[in-house]
Design an enzyme around this catalytic site. Sequence first.
Site, short mmCIF file in Angstrom:
data_model
loop_
_atom_site.label_atom_id
_atom_site.label_comp_id
_atom_site.label_asym_id
_atom_site.label_seq_id
_atom_site.Cartn_x
_atom_site.Cartn_y
_atom_site.Cartn_z
N CYS A 122 0.83 -1.21 0.00
CA CYS A 122 0.00 0.00 0.00
C CYS A 122 0.86 1.26 0.00
O CYS A 122 1.93 1.28 0.58
CB CYS A 122 -0.91 -0.02 1.22
SG CYS A 122 -2.25 -1.18 1.04
N VAL A 334 3.16 5.05 13.31
CA VAL A 334 3.80 3.89 12.65
C VAL A 334 4.20 4.24 11.21
O VAL A 334 5.31 3.96 10.78
CB VAL A 334 2.87 2.65 12.69
CG1 VAL A 334 3.54 1.47 11.98
CG2 VAL A 334 2.53 2.29 14.13
N1 EPU Z 1 10.43 0.33 8.10
C1 EPU Z 1 11.65 0.83 7.71
N2 EPU Z 1 12.54 -0.01 7.08
C2 EPU Z 1 12.23 -1.32 6.84
C3 EPU Z 1 10.98 -1.84 7.26
C4 EPU Z 1 10.10 -0.98 7.88
O1 EPU Z 1 11.94 2.01 7.91
O2 EPU Z 1 13.08 -2.04 6.26
C5 EPU Z 1 9.46 1.25 8.75
C6 EPU Z 1 8.20 1.40 7.88
O3 EPU Z 1 8.39 2.36 6.87
C7 EPU Z 1 7.15 1.80 8.90
C8 EPU Z 1 7.60 1.04 10.16
O4 EPU Z 1 8.97 0.66 9.94
O5 EPU Z 1 7.21 3.20 9.15
C9 EPU Z 1 6.80 -0.19 10.48
O6 EPU Z 1 6.73 -1.05 9.36
P1 EPU Z 1 6.64 -2.64 9.50
O7 EPU Z 1 7.88 -3.23 8.97
O8 EPU Z 1 6.23 -2.95 10.90
O9 EPU Z 1 5.45 -2.94 8.53
P2 EPU Z 1 5.33 -4.12 7.48
O10 EPU Z 1 5.89 -5.39 8.03
O11 EPU Z 1 5.78 -3.67 6.14
C10 EPU Z 1 3.06 -5.03 8.39
C11 EPU Z 1 1.70 -5.21 7.81
C12 EPU Z 1 1.03 -3.87 7.65
C13 EPU Z 1 0.94 -3.21 9.02
C14 EPU Z 1 2.35 -3.10 9.64
C15 EPU Z 1 2.32 -2.56 11.05
C16 EPU Z 1 1.97 -7.18 6.47
C17 EPU Z 1 2.00 -7.78 5.11
N3 EPU Z 1 1.80 -5.87 6.52
O12 EPU Z 1 3.76 -4.25 7.43
O13 EPU Z 1 -0.27 -4.12 7.20
O14 EPU Z 1 0.39 -1.93 8.89
O15 EPU Z 1 2.97 -4.39 9.67
O16 EPU Z 1 1.54 -3.35 11.89
O17 EPU Z 1 2.03 -7.88 7.48
C18 EPU Z 1 -2.24 -3.70 6.03
O18 EPU Z 1 -2.62 -4.81 6.46
O19 EPU Z 1 -2.99 -2.91 5.41
C19 EPU Z 1 -0.86 -3.29 6.27
C20 EPU Z 1 -0.31 -2.24 5.70
#
Ligand code: EPU
Length: 440
Positions: A122, A334
């Site tokens: 997204c 977040v």
């Molecule tokens: N971040 C970084 N660098 C990275 C990875 C993340 O700076 O290498 C930052 C992101 O930009 C963000 C923060 O860390 O500001 C948190 O990101 P996170 O890695 O926790 O998110 P994600 O694993 O990419 C998952 C869910 C998201 C949900 C977030 C937080 C999945 C597939 N996606 O994303 O779900 O919002 O955790 O709980 O598991 C959704 O379901 O609509 C969705 C976006």
Amino acid sequence: MVDGLLQVEGGRPLNGEITVRGAKNLVPKAMVAALLGTTPSVLGNVPLIRDVEVVSGLLTLHGVQVDYDQAAGILHLDPSRVEAAHVADIDAHAGSSRIPILFCGPLLHRLGEAFIPDLGGCRIGDRPIDFHLDILRSFGAVVDKLEAGIRLTAPDGLRGTVIELPYPSVGATEQTLLTAVRADGRTELRGAAVEPEIMDLVDVLQKMGAIISVDTDRTIHIEGVEELAGYRHTALPDRIETASWASAALATGGDVFVHGAHQSHMTTFLNIFRKVGGAFDVRDDGIRFYHPGGDLRSIVVETNVHPGFMTDWQQPLVVALTQADGVSIVHETVYENRFGFTKALCKMGAAIQVYRECLGGTACRFGQRNFYHSAVISGPTPLRGADIVVPDLRGGFSHLIAALAAQGTSRVEGINLIDRGYEHFMSKLGSLDAKVTRLA
Ligand code: EPU
């Protein structure tokens, strides 16, 4: 035009019963974990959503035999013939998903190489993958950035390591778990995310033979093992989908029973839902969410990592807050850019202002960086139907809720994005008595 056009006759309460199945943010990761086993895995409570289709396609490309019984929600995954896939095929199948990055650890263990195409997901901020690449390098992977994506190799195998996350990232924690379980030696992960979906993945990996312990201070210890077997697991229910329908019930003045919802994963949401003036009854087989009558109350809420108020609960709740009496403040800590969806709500009559400052709570890492990450919502404001375009998965569902709550007709464009995370949402809307017609 973005795919999928829906006409909504709003102003009617959502009433009825629906079922939520396994969590979108666990199921694809548990599917990837199956790659690590020497024997087949069986995953239950699997919803038919786009992310499951994308990961099924990617697993098939890598030689995993995938059989999905949609009605029963049972997925059989046989990884006995894992093989390298063609770069162009991976790219074509990955679509808009970010899950390919989690294939790296398991593929490096199985094949000694992995490839990640340009990642989607997204549009809710930059969504970098720096944590992931640093983690993989720390295990000993060699990362080469190519024009078509990123190629990883592990000429000397992967070794246990010590990782300190700069932020408790969900994906980076999963990356570490999926890589460490078969790395040589022990891994210590400090500052880990501990979302229920991550704990469910830990359960999956433990069933496969992994040795993982989680301390109370967000430190996870993993002892690498030489071999993992397949697992048999039932995915935890989707707490984001549950909260989305709960907010839809509240915003439309309705009454929705969500079969399959679990209270224990949703404590923080339920507290906020009650503070706003929503009511709920918890039963063994699900949770009933309803508007008990009277005025809704404004609140101050801040999104955070678990056990805080999830970022993905924020957008649907904001629609309900447009109907609350007074000024609400929502501070998003977040993602830096998760209020884009409020523009459409304002077009429909909501009074929402977004600010760069950290409002209503503690200062967060976005405070000094020009991101509009706090929202002030003044209510109650009646909503009117409008033509709107879905921006992303959760923002899109919020648009849908707004259209359902609004007086008059709305046309919501781009609803195919919603399929990524909401199983059968059209038939669920039908069973909740919504007046919706798919025009394209
Ligand atoms: N971040 C970084 N660098 C990275 C990875 C993340 O700076 O290498 C930052 C992101 O930009 C963000 C923060 O860390 O500001 C948190 O990101 P996170 O890695 O926790 O998110 P994600 O694993 O990419 C998952 C869910 C998201 C949900 C977030 C937080 C999945 C597939 N996606 O994303 O779900 O919002 O955790 O709980 O598991 C959704 O379901 O609509 C969705 C976006």
